[in-house]
Design an enzyme around this catalytic site. Structure first.
Site, PDB file in Angstrom:
ATOM      1  CD  GLU A 206     -12.235  -1.368  -0.678  1.00 44.99           C
ATOM      2  OE1 GLU A 206     -11.497  -1.440  -0.421  1.00 44.99           O
ATOM      3  OE2 GLU A 206     -13.492  -0.669   0.079  1.00 44.99           O
TER       4      GLU A 206
ATOM      5  NE  ARG B 159      -3.090  -2.509   2.840  1.00 47.03           N
ATOM      6  CZ  ARG B 159      -4.038  -1.718   3.355  1.00 47.03           C
ATOM      7  NH1 ARG B 159      -4.559  -1.340   4.628  1.00 47.03           N
ATOM      8  NH2 ARG B 159      -4.983  -3.113   3.612  1.00 47.03           N
TER       9      ARG B 159
HETATM   10  C1  LIG Z   1     -10.623  -0.659   6.159  1.00 49.17           C
HETATM   11  C2  LIG Z   1     -10.103  -1.656   6.591  1.00 49.17           C
HETATM   12  C3  LIG Z   1     -10.020  -1.869   8.383  1.00 49.17           C
HETATM   13  C4  LIG Z   1     -10.128  -3.583   7.767  1.00 49.17           C
HETATM   14  O1  LIG Z   1      -9.646  -4.596   7.499  1.00 49.17           O
HETATM   15  C5  LIG Z   1      -9.787  -6.315   8.893  1.00 49.17           C
HETATM   16  N1  LIG Z   1      -8.077  -6.428   7.550  1.00 49.17           N
HETATM   17  C6  LIG Z   1      -7.677  -5.785   7.082  1.00 49.17           C
HETATM   18  N2  LIG Z   1      -6.482  -6.294   6.423  1.00 49.17           N
HETATM   19  C7  LIG Z   1      -7.208  -8.424   6.661  1.00 49.17           C
HETATM   20  C8  LIG Z   1      -6.055  -9.152   6.204  1.00 49.17           C
HETATM   21  N3  LIG Z   1      -5.497  -9.770   5.876  1.00 49.17           N
HETATM   22  N4  LIG Z   1      -7.510 -10.119   6.274  1.00 49.17           N
HETATM   23  C9  LIG Z   1      -8.760  -9.816   7.023  1.00 49.17           C
HETATM   24  N5  LIG Z   1      -9.436  -8.478   7.577  1.00 49.17           N
HETATM   25  C10 LIG Z   1      -8.400  -7.507   7.058  1.00 49.17           C
HETATM   26  C11 LIG Z   1      -9.470  -5.108   9.787  1.00 49.17           C
HETATM   27  O2  LIG Z   1      -9.561  -6.333  10.699  1.00 49.17           O
HETATM   28  C12 LIG Z   1     -10.288  -4.326   9.728  1.00 49.17           C
HETATM   29  O3  LIG Z   1     -11.510  -4.868   9.767  1.00 49.17           O
END
Ligand SMILES: CCC[C@H]1O[C@@H](n2cnc3c(N)ncnc32)[C@H](O)[C@@H]1O
Length: 483
Positions: free
Chosen positions: A171, A100
């Site tokens: 996205e 990112r």
């Molecule tokens: C804006 C995104 C935040 C959300 O994005 C989830 N999140 C981030 N990285 C992963 C991943 N590698 N696998 C599953 N969920 C993921 C976080 O928990 C939070 O809810």
């Protein structure tokens, strides 16, 4: 290149593309003509845009998790588990934080360390390093529509590689992946870089390949008033359509008061239709996405399921086209595949039980919809004025003036003058409207709602309310009542 909301010519795009494809060696694998041919062979059931159109037509609310791990085989296993065990309708690939930030060297180390450790040491899938061939292995091994989810201010090379590999949805946006994700990356640069991404999607569309685009709705995900996230969503949608995007999903992050959240989804649909038809984008297909609560979660997994289910119920009653699902590990970190699947199944249970119900169209609901639309119109009309008719220019100037302002944003380009707080029913209102260009009656509305709560709590309106509301849900409440 000068910033303006005008479709890039092929020459302008190709001039930048040569530089973008050189950002990392895997850029050399991108062959647009071969990619178009590959997309032509992707069956409709694995095409994100088509699946969304079908869901909108049938009144379905589709479920989608977030998920991403470092290595290709493990990522394939994870996605297939979420598809079969989690019953997910749509699948993500969440990209790691190094990628990112365009730190592909560090991402490469992460891959090597993960291979050594035998487990993922990255918090997502490093698609740029895996390259077109590697990412295509995921596309070939997962029988579901796939979307790239991330938080990347400069997402140009990531788009080239994942779309060439066969992903059918992407996205992000020049505002929504800058203001909540970066401290001092210029808004002008990210809007230009995201015009590149949207122009790439537009080029695929010119060759008959429909790729879905989804601006990031929730922004900071912390008490963001609907009219602010809707204004950003409409602007990013209009900028995308100008570059040739034909299939858009606009999003909104749950705030927690049912009436306000259902009104928010309906207001988003109505605002988008209003602004898109005004700007002759009638042939763009619009869908909505509801993000389950993006703020602090309870550590206790049973309580976390309560929050997840509340988000699922709201998405179902709001009739959003899709819902982004949280997991009972939200307060802990990256979820296990089992926890991720549990969040999906709890959500699907609620969505299907609510498929025969809708919130009655009461006066209160209509009033809430009209408030959100009136506020968003105040903001969007000021953006156009500041930009002398240009939404791209207007957006940059609006943030500088505080006409657009996202609460708790890390970016120095957001004035952070506004302060949200919940009213006595838990709807998100404004304790301080900052420089938002609201009419006096809208300002009075917020003032009265906050005072009503203050009176009920026997305390003066104060910044303490804002702090109490930030922690409320993780402490088991919606409104941060005084102890
Ligand atoms: C804006 C995104 C935040 C959300 O994005 C989830 N999140 C981030 N990285 C992963 C991943 N590698 N696998 C599953 N969920 C993921 C976080 O928990 C939070 O809810």
């Amino acid at each position: 290149m000068e910033l303006k909301n005008r479709q890039w010519t092929h020459d302008q795009f190709n001039a930048v593309r040569q530089e973008v494809l050189n950002h990392w060696p895997t850029g050399k694998e991108v062959d647009f003509a071969a990619a178009v041919k590959y997309h032509e062979a992707i069956p409709a059931k694995r095409q994100f845009a088509k699946r969304l159109v079908k869901a909108k037509k049938n009144g379905e609310t589709l479920t989608q998790p977030r998920a991403g791990v470092a290595l290709i085989d493990e990522h394939i296993k994870l996605l297939n588990y979420l598809l079969t065990e989690g019953e997910a309708d749509l699948l993500p690939t969440t990209i790691d934080s190094y990628t990112r930030q365009n730190q592909y060297k560090e991402a490469q180390n992460g891959i090597e360390e993960s291979l050594k450790a035998g487990r993922s040491l990255l918090n997502g899938f490093p698609a740029v390093n895996h390259g077109v061939a590697g990412v295509r292995r995921v596309v070939e091994s997962v029988n579901a529509p796939l979307q790239v989810r991330h938080g990347t201010p400069d997402a140009r090379l990531l788009a080239e590689i994942t779309l060439a590999a066969g992903y059918t949805s992407y996205e992000g946006g020049g505002i929504s992946y800058n203001i909540p994700y970066a401290k001092e990356v210029s808004l002008e640069k990210t809007i230009l870089d995201w015009q590149y991404c949207d122009r790439l999607v537009g080029l695929y569309a010119e060759h008959g390949i429909e790729i879905n685009r989804e601006p990031f709705g929730p922004l900071t995900g912390t008490l963001v008033p609907p009219s602010i996230s809707h204004s950003v969503a409409v602007i990013e949608g209009l900028l995308a359509v100008e570059q040739g995007v034909k299939n858009l999903t606009l999003g909104y992050g749950q705030c927690g008061n049912l009436l306000q959240d259902v009104a928010a989804i309906q207001a988003l649909e109505q605002l988008a239709e209003e602004y898109f038809s005004k700007h002759s984008c009638a042939d763009c297909i619009l869908t909505t996405v509801f993000h389950q609560w993006m703020g602090g979660f309870p550590q206790d997994e049973s309580k976390a399921f309560g929050v997840i289910s509340w988000g699922a119920a709201t998405a179902g009653l709001a009739k959003a086209t899709k819902v982004i699902v949280k997991t009972p590990h939200e307060a802990l970190g990256i979820p296990t595949k089992e926890a991720n699947a549990q969040g999906l199944k709890a959500t699907k249970q609620l969505i299907s039980m609510l498929s025969d119900q809708a919130l009655p169209a009461t006066k209160e609901l209509e009033d809430e919809i009209n408030i959100i639309k009136a506020e968003a119109r105040c903001i969007l009309n000021k953006v156009v004025e500041l930009g002398q008719g240009d939404y791209a220019l207007g957006a940059v100037r609006a943030f500088a003036a505080g006409v657009l302002d996202v609460p708790f944003a890390p970016s120095k380009y957001s004035l952070n003058k506004i302060l949200p707080a919940r009213d006595n029913n838990g709807a998100v209102r404004l304790f301080d409207v900052g420089n938002l260009p609201f009419t006096p009656d809208l300002i009075a509305f917020h003032h009265d709602k906050i005072n009503e709560r203050a009176k009920a709590e026997g305390r003066d309106p104060s910044f303490q309310m804002v702090i109490d509301d930030i922690y409320a849900i993780s402490k088991g409440r919606l409104v941060g009542r005084p102890r």
